[in-house]
Design a protein around this motif. Sequence first.
Motif, PDB file in Angstrom:
ATOM      1  N   GLY A 592       1.840  24.134  20.162  1.00 14.21           N
ATOM      2  CA  GLY A 592       1.330  23.149  21.103  1.00 14.21           C
ATOM      3  C   GLY A 592       0.288  22.212  20.529  1.00 14.21           C
ATOM      4  N   ARG A 593      -0.178  22.480  19.315  1.00 12.79           N
ATOM      5  CA  ARG A 593      -1.197  21.613  18.727  1.00 12.79           C
ATOM      6  C   ARG A 593      -0.601  20.238  18.403  1.00 12.79           C
ATOM      7  N   GLN A 594      -1.378  19.191  18.665  1.00 10.28           N
ATOM      8  CA  GLN A 594      -0.960  17.824  18.407  1.00 10.28           C
ATOM      9  C   GLN A 594      -2.055  17.081  17.652  1.00 10.28           C
ATOM     10  N   TRP A 595      -1.663  16.122  16.848  1.00 13.01           N
ATOM     11  CA  TRP A 595      -2.620  15.216  16.211  1.00 13.01           C
ATOM     12  C   TRP A 595      -1.899  13.918  15.853  1.00 13.01           C
ATOM     13  N   THR A 596      -2.683  12.910  15.555  1.00 11.24           N
ATOM     14  CA  THR A 596      -2.149  11.585  15.230  1.00 11.24           C
ATOM     15  C   THR A 596      -2.753  11.095  13.927  1.00 11.24           C
ATOM     16  N   TRP A 597      -1.898  10.664  13.035  1.00 14.22           N
ATOM     17  CA  TRP A 597      -2.305  10.028  11.777  1.00 14.22           C
ATOM     18  C   TRP A 597      -1.746   8.616  11.750  1.00 14.22           C
ATOM     19  N   ASP A 598      -2.593   7.646  11.706  1.00 14.58           N
ATOM     20  CA  ASP A 598      -2.160   6.248  11.527  1.00 14.58           C
ATOM     21  C   ASP A 598      -1.072   5.861  12.522  1.00 14.58           C
TER      22      ASP A 598
END
Length: 740
Positions: A592-598
């Motif tokens: 469920g972990r989310q992250w955003t790169w660029d």
Amino acid sequence: MRTGMMALALGLLALRFLPVLPPVWLWLVLPVMGLMALPFRTYPLAFFLFGFSWAGANAQWALDDRLSANLDGETRWVEGRVTGLPQNNDGVVRFELTDARSRQAKVPSLMRLAWYDGPPVNSGERWRLAVKLKRPAGLLNPHAFDYDAWLLAQRIGATGTVKDGQRLAEARWAWRDGIRQRLQAVDAQGRTGALTALVLGDGAGLSREDWQVLQDTGTVHLLVISGQHVGLLAGVVYLLIAGLARYGMWPNRLPWLPWACGLAFAAALGYGLLAGFEVPVRRACVMIGLVLLWRLRFRHLGAWWPLLLALNAVLLLDPLASLQPGFWLSFAAVAVLIFTFGGRLGPWRWWQTWTRAQWLIAIGLGPLLLVLGLPISLSGPVANLLAVPWISLLVLPPALLGTLLLPLPYVGEGLLWLAGGLIDWLFKGLGLMAGQLPAWVPVAIPLCTWALGTLGAFLLLMPRGVPLRPLGWPLLLLLVFPPRPLLPEGIAEVWQLDVGQGLAILVRTRHHTLLYDAGPRFGDFDLGERVVLPTLRKLGVGGLDLMLLSHADADHAGGARAVAHGLPVTRVLSGDPEALPVELHAEACESGRQWTWDDVRFQLWQWPSASDSNQKSCVLQIEANGERLLLTGDIDSAAERALLDSPLAVPTDWLQAPHHGSRSSSSMALLAALQPKAVLISRGNGNSFGHPHPTVMARYIKRGMAIHDSVEQGAIRLQLGRFKPASTMRQERRFWRSMP
């Protein structure tokens, strides 16, 4: 005449750059066209056509002797003679079988075979073997060593694995193998492998650490490629006779110059036969013969004439030599020395000549090493400055003399013991250099940047006082610090590397880099070290923000240790961190972990009820501008059903085939829910698991999915967020690569 020789060389070299071979009838027409051009005094055109047709015909003969597609993966009984020097490492016997025949099918005349847990195999023996045959093919990754080209240059028509066999006849005329066995029984102070490489050109006894030291210091040519030593031995014989003649100790009735040249060439041929007379040695013998002939009769023609003749002679004898990097490096090194020393004003002292030669070769060969995709040794000039005379003057004479005197008790063994000790001291010194300054793996650069850097190297090789020469340094630095375009925001570049039966996927955004799995490792065969890490460096990856290991199986995480050792890795995540080496410091996958790169979004998922390592695979979804890619590791149908209840069960453009396309994965329910437009399959050619399963392939085809298979297409690149088709390595056409 010189213009004609240059045209002939260009015709022979043109083969290297052909994407496909012209039809066979053209090879018959071109010589006729060349003969028709001769009466009109168009000698360059005629010579070019002769060279081009001869090279093309040889390439076609080599391709025609490859294993046919219908025998790929088949097991056949073949008979043949073992040639070369078989290698026995870690219970695997590797050897080449020549004059191969099969009663039931036409097979290539030369094969490269491996026999796991097989009996001793000696050169010259005749065997009848049950072989699982494979068409010659290797892993195909960006800017990597082209194994397909190497196999064709060696005229190896098939590879294979021996299942059973029986010896039909004992060895005959296997004197090189006998010498190797004698050398291996000698006490060489722990350097028997290096001694065998120096004397016989057989590097099988060198350890991985030895190879790495030689590569880091740019001294591989001193031990394995014996061309330089052939030249040294010829030079010693020539200078010895010249010295005797100068001091009146040579018989007056014998003209010293013809005898010096003849005996020097005989010594070169003798050592060449001892070293196996492989391509580098053949090149050296041809060049030495022409140089001696030039010294004897044609000095007025200049130094470029024997080099041009040697180039043509080598290519006429073996037109496929141009497919090997060593061919280009050896002739380029000689050309650099002729160009620089021939254009100097006034003599240099001997120590100036020696030191400058090393730096000039380093500058001159730098652009060539880069375009060939080879590592560049930063310590090479200094290392060679010391190692060349050490090997040439101190090690080689007792090594060769000791080998010759082995029949004499204690004498030959004593000389080899001394040579081994000297080699050991050399390796200790080279190891210190390699530890301080390892080889540099340059980043692949655009052609225009490479051309400017090559111009800079050319300017630096010019004599002092030449206008614009100072511009050479900034131009050459473009090769070291090339301009690197950044990806736009919201775009992810994805490479599925060709790592055989395993998985390694590189994902890059504008400022971040992720590696999903690190390739396989089976025993000492580490694809993370041999393929993944060099490819990452050549693609310009200086470090990883995240290394995500889907699970702990060796085909997915086996190369992780080598990657972590070779590149800085900020964080390591895994679906099965407890089963990974402690030094990786892996953290658990957080479902469920989310992250955003660029502006590129990443999301993780893992089945909480997983019971084995495959089911524990950490699944990663990547979304760029609405285009999605799902990386699934080795999940099976049970984990797939659980995935359908997660937020990742949404329409997906690209699917990495779960578990390499095994029968227990890629369920119809998963494909119906995700509706993928294309699938990425990473597998080994002819793998024992039968991946991908025909049933799974039928599902992909039924749903109209574009299938991208690493075996058929090599490494695969896509730009997520642009909604464009993937590009593959086999789209870069080369005539020696078999197309799917």
